[in-house]
Design a protein around this motif. Structure first.
Motif, PDB file in Angstrom:
ATOM      1  N   GLU A 181      25.083   9.024  -6.445  1.00 41.34           N
ATOM      2  CA  GLU A 181      25.670   7.868  -6.886  1.00 41.34           C
ATOM      3  C   GLU A 181      25.815   7.596  -8.442  1.00 41.34           C
ATOM      4  N   THR A 182      27.053   7.524  -8.812  1.00 44.31           N
ATOM      5  CA  THR A 182      27.246   7.101 -10.044  1.00 44.31           C
ATOM      6  C   THR A 182      28.291   6.296 -10.266  1.00 44.31           C
TER       7      THR A 182
ATOM      8  N   GLU B 268      32.054  19.090  -6.210  1.00 47.81           N
ATOM      9  CA  GLU B 268      30.463  19.791  -6.102  1.00 47.81           C
ATOM     10  C   GLU B 268      29.346  18.723  -5.875  1.00 47.81           C
ATOM     11  N   LYS B 269      29.448  17.700  -6.550  1.00 49.18           N
ATOM     12  CA  LYS B 269      28.343  16.559  -6.662  1.00 49.18           C
ATOM     13  C   LYS B 269      28.475  15.948  -5.115  1.00 49.18           C
ATOM     14  N   MET B 270      29.609  15.734  -4.603  1.00 55.71           N
ATOM     15  CA  MET B 270      29.564  15.008  -3.410  1.00 55.71           C
ATOM     16  C   MET B 270      29.337  15.930  -2.140  1.00 55.71           C
ATOM     17  N   TYR B 271      29.707  17.180  -2.438  1.00 54.48           N
ATOM     18  CA  TYR B 271      29.462  18.277  -1.463  1.00 54.48           C
ATOM     19  C   TYR B 271      27.828  18.388  -1.479  1.00 54.48           C
TER      20      TYR B 271
ATOM     21  N   LYS C 275      13.356   6.252   2.998  1.00 59.87           N
ATOM     22  CA  LYS C 275      13.208   6.447   1.376  1.00 59.87           C
ATOM     23  C   LYS C 275      13.778   7.646   1.039  1.00 59.87           C
ATOM     24  N   LYS C 276      13.819   8.839   1.865  1.00 65.72           N
ATOM     25  CA  LYS C 276      14.379   9.920   1.218  1.00 65.72           C
ATOM     26  C   LYS C 276      16.006   9.855   1.290  1.00 65.72           C
ATOM     27  N   TYR C 277      16.428   8.986   2.225  1.00 62.90           N
ATOM     28  CA  TYR C 277      17.974   8.670   2.314  1.00 62.90           C
ATOM     29  C   TYR C 277      18.215   7.942   0.984  1.00 62.90           C
ATOM     30  N   GLN C 278      17.694   7.111   0.512  1.00 64.27           N
ATOM     31  CA  GLN C 278      17.731   6.200  -0.523  1.00 64.27           C
ATOM     32  C   GLN C 278      17.979   7.177  -1.967  1.00 64.27           C
ATOM     33  N   GLU C 279      16.708   7.986  -1.775  1.00 67.42           N
ATOM     34  CA  GLU C 279      16.640   8.889  -2.918  1.00 67.42           C
ATOM     35  C   GLU C 279      17.993   9.756  -3.286  1.00 67.42           C
TER      36      GLU C 279
ATOM     37  N   SER D  41      30.818   6.543 -11.675  1.00 66.48           N
ATOM     38  CA  SER D  41      32.334   7.344 -11.924  1.00 66.48           C
ATOM     39  C   SER D  41      32.845   7.545 -10.654  1.00 66.48           C
ATOM     40  N   ILE D  42      31.970   7.218  -9.590  1.00 66.55           N
ATOM     41  CA  ILE D  42      32.452   7.699  -8.126  1.00 66.55           C
ATOM     42  C   ILE D  42      33.156   6.413  -7.715  1.00 66.55           C
ATOM     43  N   ASN D  43      34.461   6.563  -7.329  1.00 65.76           N
ATOM     44  CA  ASN D  43      35.273   5.532  -6.873  1.00 65.76           C
ATOM     45  C   ASN D  43      35.360   5.449  -5.358  1.00 65.76           C
ATOM     46  N   ASP D  44      34.898   4.283  -4.550  1.00 65.00           N
ATOM     47  CA  ASP D  44      34.832   4.450  -3.100  1.00 65.00           C
ATOM     48  C   ASP D  44      36.621   4.442  -2.562  1.00 65.00           C
ATOM     49  N   PHE D  45      36.880   5.167  -1.684  1.00 70.36           N
ATOM     50  CA  PHE D  45      38.118   5.546  -1.127  1.00 70.36           C
ATOM     51  C   PHE D  45      38.010   5.147   0.462  1.00 70.36           C
ATOM     52  N   ARG D  46      38.511   3.932   0.780  1.00 69.44           N
ATOM     53  CA  ARG D  46      38.265   3.712   2.151  1.00 69.44           C
ATOM     54  C   ARG D  46      38.637   4.475   3.313  1.00 69.44           C
TER      55      ARG D  46
END
Length: 206
Positions: free
Chosen positions: A137-138, A94-97, A127-131, A140-145
């Motif tokens: 982004e936390t 839900e967070k990523m969606y 600025k909005k993109y970075q916000e 606990s979120i693991n990058d999956f290539r």
């Protein structure tokens, strides 16, 4: 680099991140569903083996390994339940969606300005993109290539991946996804084999 080029580079980055987050969300949703079904599946196996024992049905139901199978099954259910709580696949999905949806809206806002590349608008969008990234982004979120690679394949206007390179990338993506999900069919097959052995398999020493 000219201002329009910088704006286009920012738009490309937003587009790739947006698509990657959508793929991440779908993958977490699948993990959530599969983990839940595995718990239900093993629980049903436990109930079935108890019924087989109660009615004395099966070639190896009196085997010394029967108790070991039940204990292993109970531990597996416990482990998957703990994994579900710890990984919180549903919440991550839900967070990523939500992150992808906000990035998608920002892309639509930025799209009319990519050709002009006005400095003040670039700063505002950046600025909005970075916000948005900071908001979702936390640790606990693991990058999956593979999620990112899938996004690249969906952006032929930005990533020139053709011919053998495209085929190789497809193969790498599905190999990574297979490894990521291999535990679920493996567990199903193990329990199919155990049920077959308990019911009609070759009789083992008691």
């Amino acid at each position: 680099m000219s201002q329009p080029d910088k704006f286009k580079k920012l738009y490309k980055k937003m587009d790739a991140t947006c698509k990657t987050r959508f793929h991440y969300s779908r993958r977490m949703k699948l993990h959530s569903a599969f983990s839940t079904w595995i718990i239900v599946y093993i629980s049903l196996v436990l109930i079935l083996t108890s019924l087989l024992q109660a009615y004395g049905i099966g070639t190896n139901i009196e085997s010394k390994y029967f108790s070991l199978i039940q204990i292993f099954s109970s531990i597996t259910v416990l482990v998957y339940s703990l994994m579900n709580d710890k990984n919180d696949y549903s919440s991550l999905s839900e967070k990523m969606y939500s992150c992808a949806s906000q990035l998608n809206a920002l892309k639509r806002e930025a799209d009319p300005h990519t050709a002009e590349g006005k400095l003040e608008k670039y700063a505002e969008i950046s600025k909005k993109y970075q916000e948005i990234l900071d908001l979702y982004e936390t640790a606990s979120i693991n990058d999956f290539r593979a999620d990112y690679w899938r996004s690249q394949l969906e952006m032929p206007e930005d990533y020139d991946i053709k011919g053998d390179s495209r085929k190789k990338l497809h193969a790498k993506i599905w190999f990574r996804y297979a490894l990521n999900f291999v535990q679920y069919p493996l567990i199903v097959l193990i329990y199919v084999f155990l049920l077959y052995w308990l019911w009609i398999g070759e009789k083992s020493p008691v």
